[in-house]
Design a protein around this motif. Structure first.
Motif, PDB file in Angstrom:
ATOM      1  N   SER A 461       0.861  -1.179   0.000  1.00 55.52           N
ATOM      2  CA  SER A 461       0.000   0.000   0.000  1.00 55.52           C
ATOM      3  C   SER A 461       0.895   1.226   0.000  1.00 55.52           C
ATOM      4  O   SER A 461       2.133   1.110  -0.015  1.00 55.52           O
ATOM      5  N   GLU A 462       0.310   2.382   0.070  1.00 51.14           N
ATOM      6  CA  GLU A 462       1.091   3.614   0.115  1.00 51.14           C
ATOM      7  C   GLU A 462       1.763   3.801   1.478  1.00 51.14           C
ATOM      8  O   GLU A 462       2.620   4.669   1.622  1.00 51.14           O
ATOM      9  N   GLU A 463       1.379   2.991   2.463  1.00 50.94           N
ATOM     10  CA  GLU A 463       1.976   3.091   3.794  1.00 50.94           C
ATOM     11  C   GLU A 463       3.143   2.129   3.972  1.00 50.94           C
ATOM     12  O   GLU A 463       4.166   2.473   4.571  1.00 50.94           O
ATOM     13  N   ALA A 464       2.987   0.894   3.433  1.00 51.08           N
ATOM     14  CA  ALA A 464       4.020  -0.116   3.697  1.00 51.08           C
ATOM     15  C   ALA A 464       3.768  -1.376   2.889  1.00 51.08           C
ATOM     16  O   ALA A 464       2.668  -1.568   2.329  1.00 51.08           O
ATOM     17  N   LEU A 465       4.784  -2.207   2.827  1.00 58.48           N
ATOM     18  CA  LEU A 465       4.596  -3.603   2.429  1.00 58.48           C
ATOM     19  C   LEU A 465       4.254  -4.338   3.720  1.00 58.48           C
ATOM     20  O   LEU A 465       5.069  -4.376   4.650  1.00 58.48           O
ATOM     21  N   THR A 466       3.059  -4.899   3.786  1.00 57.37           N
ATOM     22  CA  THR A 466       2.624  -5.593   4.988  1.00 57.37           C
ATOM     23  C   THR A 466       2.677  -7.101   4.749  1.00 57.37           C
ATOM     24  O   THR A 466       2.082  -7.601   3.772  1.00 57.37           O
ATOM     25  N   ILE A 467       3.404  -7.779   5.614  1.00 52.46           N
ATOM     26  CA  ILE A 467       3.534  -9.232   5.521  1.00 52.46           C
ATOM     27  C   ILE A 467       2.999  -9.827   6.817  1.00 52.46           C
ATOM     28  O   ILE A 467       3.405  -9.427   7.906  1.00 52.46           O
ATOM     29  N   THR A 468       2.104 -10.799   6.675  1.00 52.98           N
ATOM     30  CA  THR A 468       1.486 -11.389   7.850  1.00 52.98           C
ATOM     31  C   THR A 468       1.707 -12.890   7.872  1.00 52.98           C
ATOM     32  O   THR A 468       1.435 -13.576   6.872  1.00 52.98           O
ATOM     33  N   ALA A 469       2.226 -13.360   8.996  1.00 51.57           N
ATOM     34  CA  ALA A 469       2.421 -14.801   9.214  1.00 51.57           C
ATOM     35  C   ALA A 469       1.875 -15.121  10.598  1.00 51.57           C
ATOM     36  O   ALA A 469       2.621 -15.256  11.572  1.00 51.57           O
ATOM     37  N   ALA A 470       0.566 -15.198  10.676  1.00 48.01           N
ATOM     38  CA  ALA A 470      -0.100 -15.402  11.964  1.00 48.01           C
ATOM     39  C   ALA A 470       0.292 -16.736  12.578  1.00 48.01           C
ATOM     40  O   ALA A 470       0.416 -17.753  11.887  1.00 48.01           O
ATOM     41  N   GLY A 471       0.538 -16.707  13.874  1.00 45.14           N
ATOM     42  CA  GLY A 471       0.857 -17.936  14.596  1.00 45.14           C
ATOM     43  C   GLY A 471       2.330 -18.263  14.652  1.00 45.14           C
ATOM     44  O   GLY A 471       2.735 -19.170  15.381  1.00 45.14           O
ATOM     45  N   MET A 472       3.172 -17.555  13.877  1.00 45.90           N
ATOM     46  CA  MET A 472       4.599 -17.842  13.902  1.00 45.90           C
ATOM     47  C   MET A 472       5.268 -17.108  15.054  1.00 45.90           C
ATOM     48  O   MET A 472       4.980 -15.945  15.317  1.00 45.90           O
ATOM     49  N   LYS A 473       6.150 -17.807  15.771  1.00 43.02           N
ATOM     50  CA  LYS A 473       6.880 -17.233  16.897  1.00 43.02           C
ATOM     51  C   LYS A 473       8.377 -17.465  16.706  1.00 43.02           C
ATOM     52  O   LYS A 473       8.789 -18.513  16.212  1.00 43.02           O
ATOM     53  N   SER A 474       9.176 -16.497  17.111  1.00 46.38           N
ATOM     54  CA  SER A 474      10.633 -16.652  17.036  1.00 46.38           C
ATOM     55  C   SER A 474      11.311 -15.667  17.973  1.00 46.38           C
ATOM     56  O   SER A 474      10.910 -14.498  18.046  1.00 46.38           O
ATOM     57  N   SER A 475      12.336 -16.134  18.673  1.00 47.90           N
ATOM     58  CA  SER A 475      13.117 -15.247  19.547  1.00 47.90           C
ATOM     59  C   SER A 475      14.310 -14.641  18.824  1.00 47.90           C
ATOM     60  O   SER A 475      15.023 -13.808  19.383  1.00 47.90           O
ATOM     61  N   THR A 476      14.545 -15.063  17.587  1.00 47.35           N
ATOM     62  CA  THR A 476      15.654 -14.556  16.773  1.00 47.35           C
ATOM     63  C   THR A 476      15.092 -13.880  15.520  1.00 47.35           C
ATOM     64  O   THR A 476      13.906 -14.038  15.201  1.00 47.35           O
ATOM     65  N   PRO A 477      15.913 -13.101  14.818  1.00 49.19           N
ATOM     66  CA  PRO A 477      15.422 -12.424  13.618  1.00 49.19           C
ATOM     67  C   PRO A 477      14.781 -13.390  12.618  1.00 49.19           C
ATOM     68  O   PRO A 477      15.270 -14.504  12.403  1.00 49.19           O
ATOM     69  N   VAL A 478      13.680 -12.950  12.026  1.00 50.08           N
ATOM     70  CA  VAL A 478      12.983 -13.706  10.993  1.00 50.08           C
ATOM     71  C   VAL A 478      13.257 -13.035   9.657  1.00 50.08           C
ATOM     72  O   VAL A 478      13.178 -11.807   9.541  1.00 50.08           O
ATOM     73  N   VAL A 479      13.610 -13.839   8.651  1.00 51.63           N
ATOM     74  CA  VAL A 479      14.010 -13.281   7.359  1.00 51.63           C
ATOM     75  C   VAL A 479      12.955 -13.564   6.301  1.00 51.63           C
ATOM     76  O   VAL A 479      12.572 -14.718   6.059  1.00 51.63           O
ATOM     77  N   PHE A 480      12.499 -12.482   5.661  1.00 53.87           N
ATOM     78  CA  PHE A 480      11.630 -12.595   4.493  1.00 53.87           C
ATOM     79  C   PHE A 480      12.490 -12.541   3.238  1.00 53.87           C
ATOM     80  O   PHE A 480      13.358 -11.659   3.110  1.00 53.87           O
ATOM     81  N   LYS A 481      12.231 -13.465   2.329  1.00 54.99           N
ATOM     82  CA  LYS A 481      12.904 -13.459   1.029  1.00 54.99           C
ATOM     83  C   LYS A 481      11.927 -12.931  -0.010  1.00 54.99           C
ATOM     84  O   LYS A 481      10.884 -13.545  -0.258  1.00 54.99           O
ATOM     85  N   LEU A 482      12.278 -11.791  -0.587  1.00 50.15           N
ATOM     86  CA  LEU A 482      11.419 -11.178  -1.599  1.00 50.15           C
ATOM     87  C   LEU A 482      12.017 -11.462  -2.968  1.00 50.15           C
ATOM     88  O   LEU A 482      13.145 -11.052  -3.277  1.00 50.15           O
ATOM     89  N   GLU A 483      11.265 -12.188  -3.788  1.00 46.36           N
ATOM     90  CA  GLU A 483      11.711 -12.483  -5.148  1.00 46.36           C
ATOM     91  C   GLU A 483      11.251 -11.346  -6.059  1.00 46.36           C
ATOM     92  O   GLU A 483      10.057 -11.061  -6.150  1.00 46.36           O
ATOM     93  N   LEU A 484      12.212 -10.710  -6.693  1.00 45.74           N
ATOM     94  CA  LEU A 484      11.928  -9.512  -7.495  1.00 45.74           C
ATOM     95  C   LEU A 484      11.953  -9.829  -8.974  1.00 45.74           C
ATOM     96  O   LEU A 484      12.618 -10.766  -9.432  1.00 45.74           O
TER      97      LEU A 484
END
Length: 485
Positions: A461-484
């Protein structure tokens, strides 16, 4: 080969080689491609100072400073310094449980790509077979070429072998023992363990108390011997080489080492702190700290798993694996590499705390390594409210990252976005990738999460790229891979 012959060999190499001992020539240096891609290495502080395992790796200095906690500890545990001095720890440094292959397996599991043992620390004891001094592990203590064993084990597993020298500071490191009745007394000469033990200068004084030519020549030969005998891919220097007296010898060493790399057929590099080298002639290193912003040049930070010491000491104050992983992500996004130090015990075993931290990092890299290794920086390093304090000795306190703190890397046709703290509701908003962003005008074909089978929901949207992964938990950084596209 005697001292005079070695110095002649160094000069002959420089005269015949591509690199000369001046900054104009040395700035023709190029950072090796493998180094820029590696991103994560292991530093090792292990030596005679691991025997008392008290205070820090500076025990050899501090035990002679009257009234210091190391001085008082030494009196209580070992007795007077004139009866039991630092040299008397050498027979106790036997490394009886050291297994280079076990270390190499651990570092490989940790996800490291290069390993850098300290070959000689400020105390002046060499961790390798040397013709320069009898005070080395091949002739004393373990009676083994520990550095040689490490090189063989690491290279067998595809880990790049590097070395570190902290010899420069030995000029003054043992000097306080001359201030009272101890085993550090005149007369002493070149080659003696405590030599020269000169008065300690103000650490910020770049011109006072300059080392003698005799000392500087000895320093140069020791460094070149490490190069000749062990062929390291990176040579790391600690801080006192930025003293003005070192500069001519430093340039000689750099030319000699870079020319050797040309002879060997593989590129090499030097690490330095402060402004010991002219910018562009070697790789800058930030001790226990990092940069706040993306840099156009490759850099490295060296830090340790423990906050209080580089070597093993009892009751070390450890960082968590999670905060180290976040630092790794932040550093790589800014075109840097993390050199992480551990401190083995005197017997050669790695403490459980160090081991557990390394294995935890390795588990994260096993899943997310493609967003770290072989990547390059993006147009911006990231976004979010957390400001990273810039400069050396700034990592004593853990950084409080949030779910809004994102870090970017890029490789091939993929952009990686690491969420430093994954939110409980599973919804991440990346403002830099919003519609109409000044940073990105491309097409996102797909988004997935490294290490997770479920596909996240995403929309721009004009505000952000919003990515939702409901139910996922992590105490360390989570990495999204965006294929362009």
């Amino acid at each position: 080969m005697n001292k005079s012959e070695y110095l002649q060999q160094i000069d002959a190499n420089i005269a015949a080689g591509k690199f000369k001992d001046n900054w104009a020539s040395l700035r023709e240096f190029n950072v090796p491609e493998w180094y820029q891609k590696a991103k994560f290495g292991i530093f090792i502080h292990w030596g005679v100072y691991s025997v008392p395992a008290y205070d820090s790796e500076w025990y050899s200095r501090n035990m002679y400073i009257q009234g210091s906690k190391a001085y008082e500890h030494h009196l209580k545990v070992y007795g007077n310094q004139n009866e039991f001095g630092y040299k008397d720890f050498i027979p106790m440094f036997t490394a009886e449980n050291f297994d280079a292959d076990e270390w190499a397996d651990l570092f490989k599991q940790a996800g490291a790509r290069y390993v850098m043992p300290v070959a000689e620390h400020h105390d002046g004891f060499q961790m390798y077979k040397s013709s320069i001094s009898h005070y080395n592990t091949y002739e004393m203590g373990p009676k083994r070429d520990l550095l040689g064993e490490m090189k063989a084990a690491y290279e067998k597993r595809g880990l790049t072998f590097c070395v570190s020298s902290h010899r420069a500071e030995h000029w003054f490191f043992m000097s306080h023992g001359k201030e009272f009745e101890s085993d550090i007394q005149e007369p002493m000469q070149c080659g003696d363990f405590y030599w020269p033990a000169m008065p300690e200068p103000d650490h910020q004084d770049l011109y006072g108390s300059p080392p003698t030519a005799e000392y500087l020549e000895d320093w140069l030969i020791r460094c070149c011997e490490l190069v000749d005998e062990y062929q390291p891919s990176v040579f790391y220097f600690d801080w006192w080489i930025h003293n003005a007296a070192f500069k001519p010898y430093l340039k000689k060493f750099a030319a000699y080492y870079y020319n050797k790399g040309e002879e060997w057929g593989f590129p090499v590099a030097i690490n330095y702190k402060h402004d010991a080298f002219m910018f562009g002639a070697a790789v800058p290193d930030v001790e226990r700290g990092q940069f706040a912003e993306l840099k156009p040049y490759f850099w490295q930070t060296d830090t340790a798993v423990a906050k209080n010491s580089w070597c093993y000491t009892e009751n070390n104050d450890y960082k968590t694996a999670e905060e180290i992983i976040r630092d790794l992500v932040d550093i790589v996004s800014k075109n840097g590499s993390l050199l992480l130090n551990i401190g083995p015990r005197a017997d050669g075993t790695v403490p459980d705390e160090d081991r557990d931290i390394l294995l935890r990092i390795g588990e994260w890299l096993q899943v997310n390594g493609e967003a770290i290794y072989d990547t390059s920086f993006w147009r911006i390093f990231g976004e979010g409210p957390t400001e990273v304090k810039e400069g050396q000795f700034t990592d004593g306190e853990a950084k409080v990252f949030t779910s809004e703190d994102i870090r970017f890397t890029v490789k091939d046709s993929s952009l990686y976005a690491a969420v430093m703290v994954f939110p409980d509701n599973g919804s991440v908003h990346i403002k830099a990738l919003r519609e109409g962003s000044p940073h990105f005008h491309g097409i996102i074909k797909n988004v997935r999460i490294l290490g997770y089978e479920d596909q996240p929901h995403w929309e721009r949207s004009e505000e952000a790229l919003t990515i939702t992964a409901a139910g996922m938990k992590s105490s360390t950084p989570v990495v999204f891979k965006l294929e362009l596209d």
